[in-house]
Design an enzyme around this catalytic site. Structure first.
Site, PDB file in Angstrom:
ATOM      1  N   ASP A 240     -25.044   4.044  45.318  1.00  0.00           N
ATOM      2  CA  ASP A 240     -24.304   5.197  45.617  1.00  0.00           C
ATOM      3  C   ASP A 240     -25.652   6.467  45.876  1.00  0.00           C
ATOM      4  O   ASP A 240     -26.745   6.195  45.680  1.00  0.00           O
ATOM      5  CB  ASP A 240     -23.461   5.926  44.668  1.00  0.00           C
ATOM      6  CG  ASP A 240     -24.022   5.858  43.034  1.00  0.00           C
ATOM      7  OD1 ASP A 240     -25.169   6.151  43.156  1.00  0.00           O
ATOM      8  OD2 ASP A 240     -23.307   5.766  42.463  1.00  0.00           O
TER       9      ASP A 240
ATOM     10  N   ASP B  19     -34.715  11.828  33.692  1.00  0.00           N
ATOM     11  CA  ASP B  19     -35.192  10.323  32.829  1.00  0.00           C
ATOM     12  C   ASP B  19     -36.602  10.078  33.287  1.00  0.00           C
ATOM     13  O   ASP B  19     -37.535  10.301  32.681  1.00  0.00           O
ATOM     14  CB  ASP B  19     -34.259   9.492  32.599  1.00  0.00           C
ATOM     15  CG  ASP B  19     -33.462   8.904  33.797  1.00  0.00           C
ATOM     16  OD1 ASP B  19     -33.917   9.282  34.950  1.00  0.00           O
ATOM     17  OD2 ASP B  19     -32.496   8.027  33.488  1.00  0.00           O
TER      18      ASP B  19
ATOM     19  N   ASP C 158     -26.575  10.526  45.075  1.00  0.00           N
ATOM     20  CA  ASP C 158     -26.147  11.758  44.212  1.00  0.00           C
ATOM     21  C   ASP C 158     -26.696  13.029  44.723  1.00  0.00           C
ATOM     22  O   ASP C 158     -28.161  12.752  45.400  1.00  0.00           O
ATOM     23  CB  ASP C 158     -26.615  11.622  42.729  1.00  0.00           C
ATOM     24  CG  ASP C 158     -26.066  10.384  42.009  1.00  0.00           C
ATOM     25  OD1 ASP C 158     -24.790  10.237  42.139  1.00  0.00           O
ATOM     26  OD2 ASP C 158     -26.910   9.284  41.626  1.00  0.00           O
TER      27      ASP C 158
HETATM   28  P1  ATP Z   1     -28.312   3.564  39.693  1.00  0.00           P
HETATM   29  O1  ATP Z   1     -28.656   2.851  40.766  1.00  0.00           O
HETATM   30  O2  ATP Z   1     -27.443   2.764  38.520  1.00  0.00           O
HETATM   31  O3  ATP Z   1     -26.945   4.755  40.556  1.00  0.00           O
HETATM   32  P2  ATP Z   1     -29.385   6.371  39.163  1.00  0.00           P
HETATM   33  O4  ATP Z   1     -30.713   6.456  39.014  1.00  0.00           O
HETATM   34  O5  ATP Z   1     -28.805   6.921  40.394  1.00  0.00           O
HETATM   35  O6  ATP Z   1     -29.060   4.850  39.158  1.00  0.00           O
HETATM   36  P3  ATP Z   1     -26.975   7.729  37.868  1.00  0.00           P
HETATM   37  O7  ATP Z   1     -26.653   7.339  36.574  1.00  0.00           O
HETATM   38  O8  ATP Z   1     -26.487   7.607  38.985  1.00  0.00           O
HETATM   39  O9  ATP Z   1     -28.728   6.501  37.787  1.00  0.00           O
HETATM   40  O10 ATP Z   1     -27.844   9.032  37.797  1.00  0.00           O
HETATM   41  C1  ATP Z   1     -28.428   9.670  38.959  1.00  0.00           C
HETATM   42  C2  ATP Z   1     -29.660  10.456  38.186  1.00  0.00           C
HETATM   43  O11 ATP Z   1     -29.469  11.488  37.262  1.00  0.00           O
HETATM   44  C3  ATP Z   1     -30.704   9.769  37.819  1.00  0.00           C
HETATM   45  O12 ATP Z   1     -31.428   9.099  38.775  1.00  0.00           O
HETATM   46  C4  ATP Z   1     -31.407  10.551  36.620  1.00  0.00           C
HETATM   47  O13 ATP Z   1     -32.246  11.534  37.592  1.00  0.00           O
HETATM   48  C5  ATP Z   1     -30.490  11.240  36.337  1.00  0.00           C
HETATM   49  N1  ATP Z   1     -29.630  10.773  35.028  1.00  0.00           N
HETATM   50  C6  ATP Z   1     -28.959   9.989  34.836  1.00  0.00           C
HETATM   51  N2  ATP Z   1     -28.817   9.757  33.707  1.00  0.00           N
HETATM   52  C7  ATP Z   1     -29.600  10.609  32.874  1.00  0.00           C
HETATM   53  C8  ATP Z   1     -29.935  10.749  31.551  1.00  0.00           C
HETATM   54  N3  ATP Z   1     -29.184  10.152  30.722  1.00  0.00           N
HETATM   55  N4  ATP Z   1     -30.961  11.423  31.269  1.00  0.00           N
HETATM   56  C9  ATP Z   1     -31.710  11.994  32.131  1.00  0.00           C
HETATM   57  N5  ATP Z   1     -31.386  11.982  33.553  1.00  0.00           N
HETATM   58  C10 ATP Z   1     -30.500  11.211  33.835  1.00  0.00           C
HETATM   59 MG    MG Z   2     -26.673   6.691  41.154  1.00  0.00          MG
END
Ligand code: ATP
Ligand code: MG
Length: 486
Positions: A52, A128, A54
Protein backbone atom coordinates in the site's frame (compact mmCIF):
# COMPACT_ATOMS: atom_id res chain seq x y z
CA UNK A 1 19.62 16.07 3.73
CA UNK A 2 20.02 15.18 0.07
CA UNK A 3 17.39 15.61 -2.62
CA UNK A 4 17.44 12.71 -5.04
CA UNK A 5 15.93 12.69 -8.48
CA UNK A 6 13.05 10.22 -8.39
CA UNK A 7 13.92 8.87 -11.82
CA UNK A 8 17.45 8.09 -10.58
CA UNK A 9 15.87 5.93 -7.85
CA UNK A 10 13.84 4.09 -10.46
CA UNK A 11 10.61 5.88 -9.51
CA UNK A 12 7.96 7.24 -11.85
CA UNK A 13 4.35 8.34 -11.47
CA UNK A 14 3.35 5.58 -13.89
CA UNK A 15 3.98 3.06 -11.07
CA UNK A 16 1.55 4.81 -8.75
CA UNK A 17 -2.15 4.08 -8.45
CA UNK A 18 -4.44 7.04 -9.09
CA UNK A 19 -5.68 6.88 -5.48
CA UNK A 20 -2.38 8.03 -3.92
CA UNK A 21 -1.80 10.64 -6.64
CA UNK A 22 -5.31 11.92 -6.04
CA UNK A 23 -4.58 12.39 -2.31
CA UNK A 24 -1.19 14.06 -2.90
CA UNK A 25 -2.71 16.39 -5.52
CA UNK A 26 -5.70 17.41 -3.38
CA UNK A 27 -3.47 18.26 -0.40
CA UNK A 28 -1.02 20.19 -2.60
CA UNK A 29 -3.86 22.12 -4.21
CA UNK A 30 -5.12 23.08 -0.75
CA UNK A 31 -1.69 24.58 -0.04
CA UNK A 32 -0.17 21.81 2.05
CA UNK A 33 3.01 19.78 1.63
CA UNK A 34 2.37 16.12 0.84
CA UNK A 35 4.67 13.16 0.29
CA UNK A 36 4.50 9.44 -0.15
CA UNK A 37 6.52 7.82 2.61
CA UNK A 38 7.29 4.43 4.11
CA UNK A 39 6.97 0.99 2.62
CA UNK A 40 5.52 2.17 -0.70
CA UNK A 41 8.62 4.21 -1.58
CA UNK A 42 11.01 1.59 -0.18
CA UNK A 43 9.40 -1.27 -2.10
CA UNK A 44 9.23 0.64 -5.39
CA UNK A 45 12.93 1.49 -5.18
CA UNK A 46 13.65 -2.17 -4.48
CA UNK A 47 11.57 -3.22 -7.49
CA UNK A 48 8.96 -4.91 -5.28
CA UNK A 49 5.22 -4.60 -5.45
CA UNK A 50 4.16 -2.30 -2.57
CA UNK A 51 1.36 -3.52 -0.34
CA UNK A 52 0.00 0.00 0.00
CA UNK A 53 1.01 3.66 -0.10
CA UNK A 54 1.05 5.94 2.92
CA UNK A 55 0.97 9.72 2.70
CA UNK A 56 2.38 12.30 5.06
CA UNK A 57 1.59 15.99 5.20
CA UNK A 58 1.94 19.15 7.25
CA UNK A 59 -1.86 19.42 7.43
CA UNK A 60 -3.31 18.34 10.78
CA UNK A 61 -5.88 15.52 10.73
CA UNK A 62 -8.64 18.13 11.12
CA UNK A 63 -7.29 20.05 8.10
CA UNK A 64 -7.08 16.83 6.10
CA UNK A 65 -10.72 16.26 6.97
CA UNK A 66 -11.53 19.75 5.67
CA UNK A 67 -9.87 18.91 2.35
CA UNK A 68 -11.56 15.54 1.83
CA UNK A 69 -14.82 16.02 3.71
CA UNK A 70 -16.89 12.87 3.93
CA UNK A 71 -14.18 10.82 2.22
CA UNK A 72 -12.06 11.26 5.35
CA UNK A 73 -12.27 9.71 8.79
CA UNK A 74 -9.97 10.53 11.69
CA UNK A 75 -8.89 7.42 13.57
CA UNK A 76 -6.60 6.44 16.46
CA UNK A 77 -5.99 7.92 19.87
CA UNK A 78 -2.38 7.08 20.65
CA UNK A 79 -1.50 7.80 17.06
CA UNK A 80 -4.08 10.02 15.36
CA UNK A 81 -4.35 9.55 11.59
CA UNK A 82 -6.66 10.47 8.73
CA UNK A 83 -8.09 7.71 6.56
CA UNK A 84 -8.97 8.97 3.11
CA UNK A 85 -11.11 6.89 0.78
CA UNK A 86 -9.98 7.25 -2.82
CA UNK A 87 -12.14 5.13 -5.08
CA UNK A 88 -12.19 1.67 -3.53
CA UNK A 89 -8.88 2.20 -1.80
CA UNK A 90 -8.04 3.64 1.57
CA UNK A 91 -4.99 5.86 2.00
CA UNK A 92 -3.53 6.55 5.41
CA UNK A 93 -2.58 10.21 5.74
CA UNK A 94 -0.34 11.00 8.71
CA UNK A 95 0.66 14.44 9.94
CA UNK A 96 4.35 15.35 10.49
CA UNK A 97 5.11 14.41 14.08
CA UNK A 98 7.39 16.13 16.57
CA UNK A 99 9.11 14.22 19.43
CA UNK A 100 6.59 13.14 22.06
CA UNK A 101 6.33 15.16 25.25
CA UNK A 102 7.82 13.57 28.38
CA UNK A 103 4.50 13.32 30.17
CA UNK A 104 3.07 10.81 27.73
CA UNK A 105 5.64 8.06 28.01
CA UNK A 106 5.35 5.12 30.41
CA UNK A 107 7.85 4.26 33.16
CA UNK A 108 9.71 1.93 30.76
CA UNK A 109 9.93 4.71 28.16
CA UNK A 110 7.09 3.49 25.96
CA UNK A 111 5.25 6.22 24.07
CA UNK A 112 1.63 6.29 25.14
CA UNK A 113 0.43 9.24 23.12
CA UNK A 114 2.01 10.58 19.99
CA UNK A 115 0.03 13.45 18.57
CA UNK A 116 2.48 16.30 18.72
CA UNK A 117 2.59 17.88 15.26
CA UNK A 118 5.92 19.07 13.87
CA UNK A 119 8.12 19.63 10.83
CA UNK A 120 9.29 17.16 8.20
CA UNK A 121 12.73 17.02 9.87
CA UNK A 122 11.12 16.13 13.19
CA UNK A 123 8.88 13.61 11.45
CA UNK A 124 11.89 11.94 9.89
CA UNK A 125 13.59 11.22 13.23
CA UNK A 126 10.38 9.69 14.56
CA UNK A 127 10.31 6.99 11.87
CA UNK A 128 11.71 3.56 12.55
CA UNK A 129 14.21 2.50 9.88
CA UNK A 130 16.24 4.62 7.48
CA UNK A 131 14.76 2.75 4.49
CA UNK A 132 11.24 3.63 5.70
CA UNK A 133 12.03 7.33 5.97
CA UNK A 134 12.30 8.50 2.37
CA UNK A 135 9.86 11.21 1.30
CA UNK A 136 8.74 11.02 -2.31
CA UNK A 137 7.01 13.96 -4.01
CA UNK A 138 5.83 12.35 -7.25
CA UNK A 139 4.72 15.57 -8.99
CA UNK A 140 8.05 17.28 -8.32
CA UNK A 141 9.89 14.05 -9.13
CA UNK A 142 12.07 14.23 -6.02
CA UNK A 143 12.92 12.06 -3.03
CA UNK A 144 14.07 13.67 0.24
CA UNK A 145 16.70 11.50 1.90
CA UNK A 146 17.77 12.74 5.33
CA UNK A 147 20.22 9.97 6.24
CA UNK A 148 21.65 8.35 3.12
CA UNK A 149 18.91 5.78 3.28
CA UNK A 150 19.51 5.07 -0.38
CA UNK A 151 22.89 3.56 0.59
CA UNK A 152 21.21 1.27 3.12
CA UNK A 153 18.85 0.14 0.37
CA UNK A 154 21.80 -0.55 -1.93
CA UNK A 155 23.71 -2.38 0.84
CA UNK A 156 20.62 -4.25 1.98
CA UNK A 157 20.97 -3.03 5.55
CA UNK A 158 18.20 -2.53 8.06
CA UNK A 159 19.21 0.39 10.28
CA UNK A 160 17.15 1.98 13.04
CA UNK A 161 17.19 5.76 13.22
CA UNK A 162 18.74 6.95 16.50
CA UNK A 163 19.78 4.85 19.47
CA UNK A 164 18.42 1.27 19.02
CA UNK A 165 17.86 0.71 22.75
CA UNK A 166 15.82 3.90 23.07
CA UNK A 167 13.88 3.17 19.89
CA UNK A 168 12.95 -0.33 21.13
CA UNK A 169 12.00 1.04 24.54
CA UNK A 170 9.82 3.71 22.95
CA UNK A 171 7.94 1.10 20.97
CA UNK A 172 8.81 -2.59 21.51
CA UNK A 173 6.81 -3.56 18.43
CA UNK A 174 9.79 -2.26 16.45
CA UNK A 175 11.50 -5.54 17.41
CA UNK A 176 8.85 -7.42 15.47
CA UNK A 177 9.12 -4.95 12.62
CA UNK A 178 12.88 -5.51 12.53
CA UNK A 179 12.43 -9.22 11.95
CA UNK A 180 9.55 -8.71 9.52
CA UNK A 181 11.50 -6.35 7.27
CA UNK A 182 14.72 -8.35 7.52
CA UNK A 183 12.83 -11.47 6.39
CA UNK A 184 10.63 -9.76 3.82
CA UNK A 185 13.40 -7.80 2.12
CA UNK A 186 16.17 -10.30 2.86
CA UNK A 187 18.20 -7.49 4.47
CA UNK A 188 20.93 -7.72 7.09
CA UNK A 189 20.14 -6.32 10.49
CA UNK A 190 22.68 -3.62 11.39
CA UNK A 191 25.24 -4.74 14.03
CA UNK A 192 24.23 -2.03 16.51
CA UNK A 193 20.70 -3.52 16.56
CA UNK A 194 21.95 -7.09 16.89
CA UNK A 195 24.03 -6.06 19.88
CA UNK A 196 21.06 -4.95 21.95
CA UNK A 197 18.39 -7.30 20.54
CA UNK A 198 18.52 -9.72 23.48
CA UNK A 199 15.84 -12.01 24.97
CA UNK A 200 15.71 -9.57 27.91
CA UNK A 201 14.85 -6.77 25.51
CA UNK A 202 11.97 -8.83 24.11
CA UNK A 203 10.41 -8.86 27.60
CA UNK A 204 9.27 -5.31 26.80
CA UNK A 205 6.69 -6.85 24.46
CA UNK A 206 4.74 -7.86 27.55
CA UNK A 207 3.59 -4.25 27.82
CA UNK A 208 2.05 -4.32 24.35
CA UNK A 209 -1.67 -4.94 24.12
CA UNK A 210 -2.70 -8.39 22.84
CA UNK A 211 -4.75 -6.60 20.17
CA UNK A 212 -1.70 -4.89 18.71
CA UNK A 213 0.32 -8.08 18.92
CA UNK A 214 -2.38 -9.98 17.05
CA UNK A 215 -2.27 -7.36 14.28
CA UNK A 216 1.50 -7.66 14.12
CA UNK A 217 1.36 -11.45 14.08
CA UNK A 218 -1.00 -11.25 11.11
CA UNK A 219 1.49 -9.07 9.27
CA UNK A 220 4.19 -11.64 9.97
CA UNK A 221 1.98 -14.46 8.69
CA UNK A 222 0.92 -12.69 5.51
CA UNK A 223 4.07 -10.92 4.32
CA UNK A 224 5.02 -13.81 2.02
CA UNK A 225 8.16 -14.87 3.94
CA UNK A 226 6.70 -16.63 6.91
CA UNK A 227 9.00 -19.60 6.54
CA UNK A 228 12.03 -17.33 6.71
CA UNK A 229 10.85 -15.37 9.74
CA UNK A 230 9.84 -18.33 11.95
CA UNK A 231 13.38 -19.39 12.94
CA UNK A 232 14.22 -15.71 13.48
CA UNK A 233 11.34 -15.39 15.93
CA UNK A 234 12.83 -18.25 17.92
CA UNK A 235 16.44 -17.05 17.71
CA UNK A 236 15.60 -13.56 18.93
CA UNK A 237 13.29 -14.73 21.73
CA UNK A 238 10.18 -13.19 20.19
CA UNK A 239 8.39 -16.54 19.81
CA UNK A 240 8.06 -16.91 23.60
CA UNK A 241 6.45 -13.50 23.81
CA UNK A 242 3.94 -14.14 21.06
CA UNK A 243 3.07 -17.80 21.60
CA UNK A 244 3.67 -18.62 25.24
CA UNK A 245 2.31 -22.19 25.19
CA UNK A 246 3.68 -23.29 21.82
CA UNK A 247 7.06 -24.92 22.24
CA UNK A 248 9.67 -23.04 20.22
CA UNK A 249 10.49 -25.65 17.65
CA UNK A 250 9.36 -25.74 14.08
CA UNK A 251 7.75 -29.09 13.37
CA UNK A 252 7.49 -30.40 9.81
CA UNK A 253 3.79 -29.58 9.97
CA UNK A 254 4.41 -25.94 10.92
CA UNK A 255 7.17 -25.62 8.34
CA UNK A 256 5.02 -27.07 5.56
CA UNK A 257 2.14 -24.80 6.50
CA UNK A 258 4.47 -21.78 6.42
CA UNK A 259 5.84 -22.72 3.00
CA UNK A 260 2.34 -23.31 1.76
CA UNK A 261 1.20 -19.91 3.06
CA UNK A 262 4.11 -18.17 1.32
CA UNK A 263 3.42 -19.99 -1.94
CA UNK A 264 -0.25 -19.04 -1.87
CA UNK A 265 0.69 -15.38 -1.40
CA UNK A 266 3.19 -15.57 -4.23
CA UNK A 267 0.56 -16.75 -6.69
CA UNK A 268 -1.94 -14.18 -5.47
CA UNK A 269 -4.25 -16.56 -3.59
CA UNK A 270 -6.01 -15.33 -0.49
CA UNK A 271 -5.00 -16.67 2.89
CA UNK A 272 -6.69 -16.66 6.21
CA UNK A 273 -4.13 -15.82 8.93
CA UNK A 274 -6.27 -17.73 11.41
CA UNK A 275 -5.38 -20.91 9.52
CA UNK A 276 -1.77 -20.56 10.62
CA UNK A 277 -2.89 -20.06 14.20
CA UNK A 278 -4.84 -23.32 13.84
CA UNK A 279 -1.59 -24.98 12.75
CA UNK A 280 0.52 -23.46 15.54
CA UNK A 281 -1.96 -24.34 18.25
CA UNK A 282 -2.74 -27.85 16.95
CA UNK A 283 -0.23 -29.61 19.21
CA UNK A 284 -1.25 -27.75 22.40
CA UNK A 285 -4.86 -28.50 21.41
CA UNK A 286 -4.20 -32.26 21.09
CA UNK A 287 -2.34 -32.30 24.39
CA UNK A 288 -5.19 -30.52 26.08
CA UNK A 289 -7.67 -33.00 24.54
CA UNK A 290 -5.64 -35.85 26.00
CA UNK A 291 -5.75 -34.15 29.36
CA UNK A 292 -9.56 -34.10 29.34
CA UNK A 293 -9.84 -37.61 27.88
CA UNK A 294 -7.58 -38.82 30.68
CA UNK A 295 -10.09 -37.37 33.11
CA UNK A 296 -12.85 -39.42 31.49
CA UNK A 297 -14.51 -36.59 29.57
CA UNK A 298 -16.32 -37.77 26.42
CA UNK A 299 -14.36 -36.99 23.21
CA UNK A 300 -16.67 -34.34 21.74
CA UNK A 301 -16.76 -32.44 25.02
CA UNK A 302 -13.01 -32.88 25.50
CA UNK A 303 -12.35 -31.33 22.07
CA UNK A 304 -14.73 -28.44 22.67
CA UNK A 305 -13.24 -27.65 26.06
CA UNK A 306 -9.66 -28.11 24.87
CA UNK A 307 -10.29 -25.70 21.98
CA UNK A 308 -11.66 -23.05 24.30
CA UNK A 309 -8.83 -23.44 26.80
CA UNK A 310 -6.03 -23.26 24.25
CA UNK A 311 -7.49 -20.20 22.55
CA UNK A 312 -8.09 -18.49 25.85
CA UNK A 313 -4.48 -19.01 26.86
CA UNK A 314 -3.24 -17.69 23.52
CA UNK A 315 -5.48 -14.64 23.92
CA UNK A 316 -3.35 -13.51 26.86
CA UNK A 317 -0.62 -12.82 24.26
CA UNK A 318 -2.45 -12.15 21.02
CA UNK A 319 -6.20 -11.59 21.20
CA UNK A 320 -7.74 -13.67 18.46
CA UNK A 321 -10.96 -12.09 17.19
CA UNK A 322 -14.13 -14.05 17.69
CA UNK A 323 -14.65 -14.93 14.02
CA UNK A 324 -11.07 -16.22 13.80
CA UNK A 325 -11.53 -18.25 17.00
CA UNK A 326 -14.62 -19.89 15.55
CA UNK A 327 -12.76 -20.58 12.30
CA UNK A 328 -9.89 -22.27 14.17
CA UNK A 329 -12.18 -24.46 16.27
CA UNK A 330 -14.14 -25.44 13.17
CA UNK A 331 -10.98 -26.42 11.32
CA UNK A 332 -9.99 -28.60 14.29
CA UNK A 333 -13.45 -30.13 14.56
CA UNK A 334 -13.41 -30.84 10.83
CA UNK A 335 -10.41 -33.09 11.43
CA UNK A 336 -12.56 -35.55 13.37
CA UNK A 337 -15.37 -35.40 10.79
CA UNK A 338 -13.05 -35.87 7.83
CA UNK A 339 -11.15 -38.69 9.47
CA UNK A 340 -14.17 -40.82 10.15
CA UNK A 341 -17.10 -39.45 8.14
CA UNK A 342 -20.50 -41.08 8.22
CA UNK A 343 -20.92 -42.39 4.65
CA UNK A 344 -24.27 -40.66 4.16
CA UNK A 345 -22.69 -37.34 5.18
CA UNK A 346 -19.70 -37.43 2.85
CA UNK A 347 -21.35 -35.41 0.11
CA UNK A 348 -22.69 -32.79 2.53
CA UNK A 349 -19.30 -32.54 4.21
CA UNK A 350 -17.56 -31.87 0.92
CA UNK A 351 -19.76 -28.83 0.33
CA UNK A 352 -19.52 -27.50 3.88
CA UNK A 353 -18.23 -23.92 4.22
CA UNK A 354 -15.30 -25.12 6.33
CA UNK A 355 -14.50 -28.17 4.18
CA UNK A 356 -11.73 -26.54 2.14
CA UNK A 357 -9.81 -25.26 5.17
CA UNK A 358 -10.37 -28.51 7.08
CA UNK A 359 -9.22 -30.58 4.14
CA UNK A 360 -6.12 -28.43 3.50
CA UNK A 361 -5.26 -28.82 7.17
CA UNK A 362 -5.74 -32.61 7.05
CA UNK A 363 -3.63 -32.98 3.92
CA UNK A 364 -0.88 -30.83 5.41
CA UNK A 365 -0.84 -33.06 8.48
CA UNK A 366 -0.68 -36.15 6.34
CA UNK A 367 2.07 -34.82 4.10
CA UNK A 368 4.05 -33.88 7.21
CA UNK A 369 4.15 -37.53 8.24
CA UNK A 370 1.20 -37.55 10.64
CA UNK A 371 -0.07 -41.12 10.22
CA UNK A 372 -3.03 -40.63 12.53
CA UNK A 373 -4.85 -39.24 9.48
CA UNK A 374 -4.98 -42.85 8.17
CA UNK A 375 -4.61 -41.72 4.60
CA UNK A 376 -7.91 -39.82 4.66
CA UNK A 377 -6.20 -36.67 3.34
CA UNK A 378 -5.42 -38.40 0.07
CA UNK A 379 -8.84 -40.08 0.08
CA UNK A 380 -10.60 -36.69 0.19
CA UNK A 381 -8.16 -35.33 -2.35
CA UNK A 382 -9.07 -38.09 -4.79
CA UNK A 383 -12.78 -37.82 -3.93
CA UNK A 384 -12.94 -34.22 -5.06
CA UNK A 385 -11.60 -35.09 -8.50
CA UNK A 386 -14.25 -37.78 -9.12
CA UNK A 387 -17.38 -37.78 -11.27
CA UNK A 388 -20.74 -38.29 -9.54
CA UNK A 389 -20.75 -42.04 -10.38
CA UNK A 390 -17.21 -42.50 -9.16
CA UNK A 391 -18.08 -40.66 -5.97
CA UNK A 392 -20.97 -43.04 -5.31
CA UNK A 393 -18.74 -46.03 -5.87
CA UNK A 394 -16.03 -44.56 -3.62
CA UNK A 395 -18.58 -43.94 -0.86
CA UNK A 396 -19.94 -47.51 -1.14
CA UNK A 397 -16.45 -48.92 -0.97
CA UNK A 398 -15.63 -46.71 2.00
CA UNK A 399 -18.89 -47.85 3.61
CA UNK A 400 -17.98 -51.54 3.14
CA UNK A 401 -14.49 -51.04 4.53
CA UNK A 402 -15.84 -49.12 7.49
CA UNK A 403 -18.32 -51.89 8.27
CA UNK A 404 -15.61 -54.51 7.90
CA UNK A 405 -13.29 -52.78 10.32
CA UNK A 406 -16.17 -52.34 12.74
CA UNK A 407 -17.00 -56.06 12.49
CA UNK A 408 -13.41 -56.81 13.19
CA UNK A 409 -13.47 -54.56 16.21
CA UNK A 410 -16.57 -56.13 17.74
CA UNK A 411 -17.77 -59.55 16.67
CA UNK A 412 -20.93 -59.66 18.77
CA UNK A 413 -22.27 -56.27 17.85
CA UNK A 414 -22.15 -56.41 14.06
CA UNK A 415 -23.12 -53.21 12.31
CA UNK A 416 -24.35 -54.03 8.83
CA UNK A 417 -23.44 -51.58 6.14
CA UNK A 418 -26.53 -49.91 4.83
CA UNK A 419 -26.62 -48.76 1.21
CA UNK A 420 -26.01 -45.05 0.91
CA UNK A 421 -29.15 -43.21 -0.03
CA UNK A 422 -30.22 -39.89 1.46
CA UNK A 423 -27.81 -37.03 2.19
CA UNK A 424 -27.88 -36.30 5.87
CA UNK A 425 -27.41 -32.79 7.14
CA UNK A 426 -24.39 -32.33 9.35
CA UNK A 427 -24.55 -30.78 12.77
CA UNK A 428 -22.78 -27.46 13.45
CA UNK A 429 -19.06 -27.95 13.87
CA UNK A 430 -18.82 -25.85 16.99
CA UNK A 431 -21.31 -24.18 19.21
CA UNK A 432 -20.87 -20.45 18.92
CA UNK A 433 -19.48 -19.15 22.21
CA UNK A 434 -21.40 -16.58 24.18
CA UNK A 435 -21.11 -13.16 22.52
CA UNK A 436 -18.61 -10.88 24.23
CA UNK A 437 -20.41 -7.57 24.25
CA UNK A 438 -23.91 -6.67 25.24
CA UNK A 439 -24.55 -5.36 21.72
CA UNK A 440 -23.43 -8.68 20.16
CA UNK A 441 -25.64 -10.55 22.61
CA UNK A 442 -28.64 -8.44 21.71
CA UNK A 443 -28.16 -8.80 17.99
CA UNK A 444 -27.70 -12.57 18.31
CA UNK A 445 -30.81 -12.84 20.45
CA UNK A 446 -32.73 -10.81 17.89
CA UNK A 447 -31.64 -13.05 15.05
CA UNK A 448 -32.63 -16.18 16.96
CA UNK A 449 -36.24 -17.32 16.92
CA UNK A 450 -38.22 -16.46 20.04
CA UNK A 451 -38.61 -19.45 22.33
CA UNK A 452 -42.07 -20.97 22.60
CA UNK A 453 -43.25 -21.12 26.16
CA UNK A 454 -45.28 -24.32 26.21
CA UNK A 455 -46.28 -24.02 29.85
CA UNK A 456 -48.02 -20.71 29.32
CA UNK A 457 -50.01 -21.94 26.37
CA UNK A 458 -47.51 -21.12 23.65
CA UNK A 459 -47.09 -17.40 24.33
CA UNK A 460 -43.71 -16.18 23.13
CA UNK A 461 -40.81 -15.03 25.26
CA UNK A 462 -39.15 -12.03 23.65
CA UNK A 463 -35.38 -11.87 23.19
CA UNK A 464 -35.06 -9.46 26.10
CA UNK A 465 -37.12 -11.52 28.56
CA UNK A 466 -35.18 -11.75 31.87
CA UNK A 467 -35.29 -15.54 31.78
CA UNK A 468 -33.08 -15.48 28.69
CA UNK A 469 -30.52 -13.15 30.23
CA UNK A 470 -28.16 -15.82 31.42
CA UNK A 471 -25.32 -14.55 33.53
CA UNK A 472 -21.99 -15.20 31.89
CA UNK A 473 -19.57 -16.81 34.31
CA UNK A 474 -16.26 -15.08 33.90
CA UNK A 475 -13.30 -17.45 34.08
CA UNK A 476 -10.16 -16.40 35.76
CA UNK A 477 -7.32 -17.24 33.36
CA UNK A 478 -4.92 -17.95 36.18
CA UNK A 479 -7.29 -20.76 37.16
CA UNK A 480 -6.86 -22.56 33.83
CA UNK A 481 -4.51 -25.27 34.98
CA UNK A 482 -2.80 -27.11 32.18
CA UNK A 483 -2.20 -30.82 32.48
CA UNK A 484 1.16 -32.55 32.83
CA UNK A 485 1.57 -32.60 29.04
CA UNK A 486 2.03 -28.82 28.95
P1 ATP B 1 4.49 -2.46 4.92
O1 ATP B 1 5.13 -2.94 3.69
O2 ATP B 1 4.29 -3.53 5.93
O3 ATP B 1 3.28 -1.59 4.72
P2 ATP B 1 5.59 -0.02 5.97
O4 ATP B 1 7.01 0.40 6.17
O5 ATP B 1 4.79 0.80 5.01
O6 ATP B 1 5.62 -1.54 5.58
P3 ATP B 1 3.57 0.64 7.87
O7 ATP B 1 3.21 -0.09 9.13
O8 ATP B 1 2.59 0.74 6.79
O9 ATP B 1 4.91 -0.03 7.37
O10 ATP B 1 4.03 2.09 8.33
C1 ATP B 1 4.28 3.14 7.42
C2 ATP B 1 5.49 3.93 7.87
O11 ATP B 1 5.23 4.51 9.15
C3 ATP B 1 6.75 3.12 8.07
O12 ATP B 1 7.45 2.94 6.88
C4 ATP B 1 7.52 3.94 9.06
O13 ATP B 1 8.15 5.03 8.45
C5 ATP B 1 6.41 4.48 9.94
N1 ATP B 1 6.16 3.59 11.09
C6 ATP B 1 5.25 2.60 11.18
N2 ATP B 1 5.30 1.99 12.36
C7 ATP B 1 6.26 2.61 13.06
C8 ATP B 1 6.78 2.46 14.37
N3 ATP B 1 6.31 1.54 15.19
N4 ATP B 1 7.77 3.29 14.76
C9 ATP B 1 8.23 4.26 13.93
N5 ATP B 1 7.80 4.45 12.69
C10 ATP B 1 6.83 3.65 12.25
MG1 MG C 1 2.66 0.58 4.57
Amino acid sequence: MQTLRASKCGLSTAQLPSSILDVIDALTKAGYEAYIVGGGVRDLILGLNPKDFDAVTNATPAQVKEVFGRRCRIIGRRFELAHVYAGRELIEVATFRAPPKKAVTSASGMILRDNNWGTIEQDFVRRDFSINAMYYQPRKGIVLDFCHAIDDIKNKTLRLLGDPTLRFEEDPVRMLRTLRFAAKLNFNIAPEILEIFTPEMTQLLRDISPHRLYDESQKLFTMGHLNRVLPMLIDFGIWRQLFADISPDISTFIERAAINTDQRIQIGKTINPAFFYAVLLWKPFLERCDFYLGKGVVPAEARAQAGLDVLKRQATRTIIPRFAETFIREVWEMQTRLLNPKPQQIQALSTHARFRAGFDFLLLREKSGDDTTQGMGLWWDAYQQMSTDEKERAISQYNRQRAKSRRKATTEDVVEAKPVTAVTEIEPLVNEPEPRSRRERKSRAKSEKPVQNVASGGSEIGYDHPILKRKRVKRDLSQVIFGPTQ
